[in-house]
Design an enzyme around this catalytic site. Structure first.
Site, PDB file in Angstrom:
ATOM      1  CG  ASP A 384      -1.940   1.070   1.240  1.00  0.00           C
ATOM      2  OD1 ASP A 384      -2.858   1.015   0.402  1.00  0.00           O
ATOM      3  OD2 ASP A 384      -1.834   1.986   2.081  1.00  0.00           O
ATOM      4  CD  GLU A 413      -2.502   1.650  -3.497  1.00  0.00           C
ATOM      5  OE1 GLU A 413      -3.548   2.294  -3.633  1.00  0.00           O
ATOM      6  OE2 GLU A 413      -1.622   1.941  -2.657  1.00  0.00           O
TER       7      GLU A 413
END
Length: 655
Positions: A384, A413
């Site tokens: 993330d 990401e």
């Protein structure tokens, strides 16, 4: 320049060789270099490559490309995971020099007397070649040398055996004045690093039950979520990605739709990691135990799925790190710890990490956490917001993890600036989210795909039509045809693609003024009636299943380097192909970007890109509808988005 011959512009080379290039097992990796020499003597160029265990492979001879440019091309095919290296060598090729000269002189009418020295020099070259060629060819080469020396033969019979050795001595050349480049590295991953189909769901929503006013009355668990696994596998996915499964912070917990005040029954955001129940190495108690998670992984593996785990390096205010290591965070002027902000957005339930106060202590703790989950059977991490962490940390961490288990993969990401996205790929991330979602016209998509194709040595794309954070306006307003269009584009253009659950149910309602779902699952449980939707014919699952089946059955779709675009005279249509030279498999696709209107187009196909000559006719079979057609270079197509918004053809040459 060092060495006898110049060798320049070697590829693949990432940032002048600072980082390893990327490949996967079984991939045909193109190697090229510019090399040239003075005069008219023949130059040879080859690749020498070395495997992860230090063993040298048989060298690969490179061939010249476009005439006059002095760029040489070869292909290598690594067969194991690990760090490979290669060098490019240039050399004087006396056999090719001799052969070129003799054929020209004979063509100019010169006879035996004129060629006496050439015949003797050729025989000497073949004496050297006889010591190099495989043993089964040695006698053939010696016989050709003897023929050159036999002045009782005609000129034709003297030179013909030597001229016929061209192919053999191309693969086994006599090499003089060998010049070698520095060593270049290629990190080779398992094939899933390039070819994969991802499905994202929240375990806590699977098996959950909701009461009046969205009040949770039952929280999903790993056991109830495992009941969804067979359906995910049946759609053809091979990676099941779970948002964070750790304890969720209780301090500053967010309520439904990101409200600042949470009700007692609100479950909070999984990305607000950590509480008095544990941190990044713990399991959210409502989901189950560590053994329950291991059982979930075993069930997924039994259905052909790998479990990808979210690695979100941030903390809720009550994470144990905040109490035990306050130096890992940023303290503001008033003595409080800074929470995450992306103005105008505020994330009061999340503390970002500070990578400068104690970089060694922090990185060692993160490495410990990652290896803990690797020990539980996790081999894929979806990271993330990696662009908000130090890049030198990621380079160190990924290398450390791969030293323990080289099969571990990392997906970045990061929807951020191109330089940062490319940088994350260069320092070791196996795959990357992309700008696919925001490429909404045919010309934008073609241009973007060309960029990604040129970056494949360091950045592998993964295309997602939607995520919990992203519901693009094309899906909000385009209706079911647009859902098909975006899944076709994602799954047929990129070797890796993924989707967030709910896409197959055509979920499309956004929070007003935002590009994300209303009643967002990040903040609440969202059970779905999967079976009821399929019974009612309101599910995209059968279509997704077909697309994933097409991907698996056609090796051409497993690669990115082979993507070629073809001309079509309608700006709403995109035409592309992928050809796999080893299997001979070719896929030709045409997709509309218009979800509301019928579109016509006329193709002008690049026939060599399909593995055929310009004049050839061929058959195409639509893998979605089963229809077949006879095609050539020029073809007319009609696409009705309410019938099928795309053709996905398998090409069958008529030979």
């Amino acid at each position: 320049m060092t060495g006898r011959f110049p060798i320049e512009d070697v590829t693949p080379s990432v940032s002048c060789g600072r980082y390893p290039a990327k490949a996967v097992v079984g991939e045909l990796v193109p190697v090229s270099a510019v090399s040239y020499r003075e005069g008219h003597h023949a130059l040879g160029v080859n690749v020498v490559w070395t495997g992860p265990d230090g063993e040298t492979q048989p060298f690969t001879r490179m061939r010249p490309g476009e005439p006059g440019l002095d760029r040489w091309h070869g292909v290598i095919k690594p067969d194991r995971v690990g760090r490979w290296t290669f060098t490019v060598e240039a050399f004087d090729d006396p056999y090719q020099t001799w052969r070129n000269a003799v054929t020209k002189k004979i063509g100019a009418g010169q006879g035996v007397e004129d060629l006496a020295n050439d015949l003797a020099e050729g025989a000497d070259v073949l004496d050297l070649a006889a010591k190099i060629v495989p043993q089964e060819h040695e006698e053939r080469v010696r016989t050709a040398a003897a023929a050159l020396r036999d002045d009782h033969r005609s000129l034709f019979s003297r030179v013909s055996p030597a001229l016929d050795l061209e192919e053999l001595l191309w693969d086994n050349p006599v090499r003089h004045l060998v010049t070698t480049t520095r060593s270049y590295a290629i990190w080779v991953d398992r094939q899933r690093a390039l070819f994969s189909s991802w499905y994202e769901f929240f375990p806590r929503s699977e098996g959950a039950e909701i009461g009046p006013e969205a009040t949770p009355i039952k929280h999903g668990t790993f056991a109830t979520a495992a009941e969804r696994i067979p359906a995910v596998a049946a759609m053809g996915f091979d990676v099941l990605y779970l948002p964070p499964i750790h304890p969720i912070g209780k301090i500053n917990r967010k309520g439904r739709n990101n409200t600042l005040v949470a009700r007692p029954e609100d479950v909070g955001s999984p990305w607000a990691i950590g509480s008095d129940e544990g941190g990044h190495d713990a399991i959210e108690p409502k989901l189950g135990t560590l053994e329950d998670f291991r059982a979930f992984i075993r069930t997924a593996n039994a259905h052909g799925l790998e479990v990808a785990m979210d690695l979100a390096l941030q903390a809720a205010p009550d994470h144990p790190w905040v109490r035990e290591h306050p130096e890992w965070f940023t303290t503001r002027a008033d003595g409080t710890i800074a929470y995450a902000e992306n103005p105008p957005k505020k994330y009061q339930d999340i503390y970002p990490l500070n990578w400068d106060n104690d970089p060694i202590g922090l990185r060692e703790e993160v490495l410990r956490v990652v290896l803990h989950w690797v020990e539980q059977g996790v081999k894929i991490f979806r990271v993330d917001n990696p662009h908000t962490k130090a890049l030198n940390f990621w380079q160190w961490c990924i290398a450390k993890v791969k030293a323990v288990d080289p099969d571990v993969l990392f997906l970045a990401e990061a929807f951020t600036r191109p330089a940062m996205m490319n940088g994350l790929g260069k320092i070791g991330f196996s795959q990357s989210y992309t700008y696919f979602t925001w490429r909404t016209t045919a010309w934008e998509m073609r241009e973007y795909m060309e960029q990604l194709k040129s970056s494949i040595d360091w950045m592998r794309p993964n295309f997602w039509p939607n995520t919990p954070d992203i519901l693009h306006e094309t899906l909000q307003h385009g209706g079911p045809p647009m859902f098909k269009i975006r899944t076709v584009l994602a799954s047929m253009l990129s070797p890796s693609w993924g989707m967030y659950s709910g896409l197959e149910l055509f979920e499309h309602v956004a929070r007003p003024g935002a590009e994300e779902y209303i009643d967002n699952e990040k903040f609440e449980l969202k059970p779905r009636d999967w079976a009821g939707a399929e019974r009612a014919g309101r599910s995209l699952a059968p279509y997704i299943t077909r697309l994933n089946t097409i991907r698996r059955e056609n090796p051409a779709l497993h690669w990115l380097r082979n993507t070629e675009f073809h001309e079509i005279d309608n700006a709403e249509l995109l035409c592309w192909s992928k050809h796999d030279p080893e299997s001979g498999n070719t896929v030709l696709a045409i997709c509309s970007f218009d979800s509301a209107n019928v579109q016509w187009g006329n193709t002008t196909l690049n026939m060599p890109a399909l593995g055929m000559d310009w004049h050839e006719r061929f058959d195409v079979v639509d893998q979605i509808t089963g229809a077949s057609y006879e095609w050539g270079q020029h073809n007319a197509v009609r696409i009705d988005p309410y019938v099928e918004p795309a053709h996905v053809f398998v090409v069958h040459p008529r030979r």
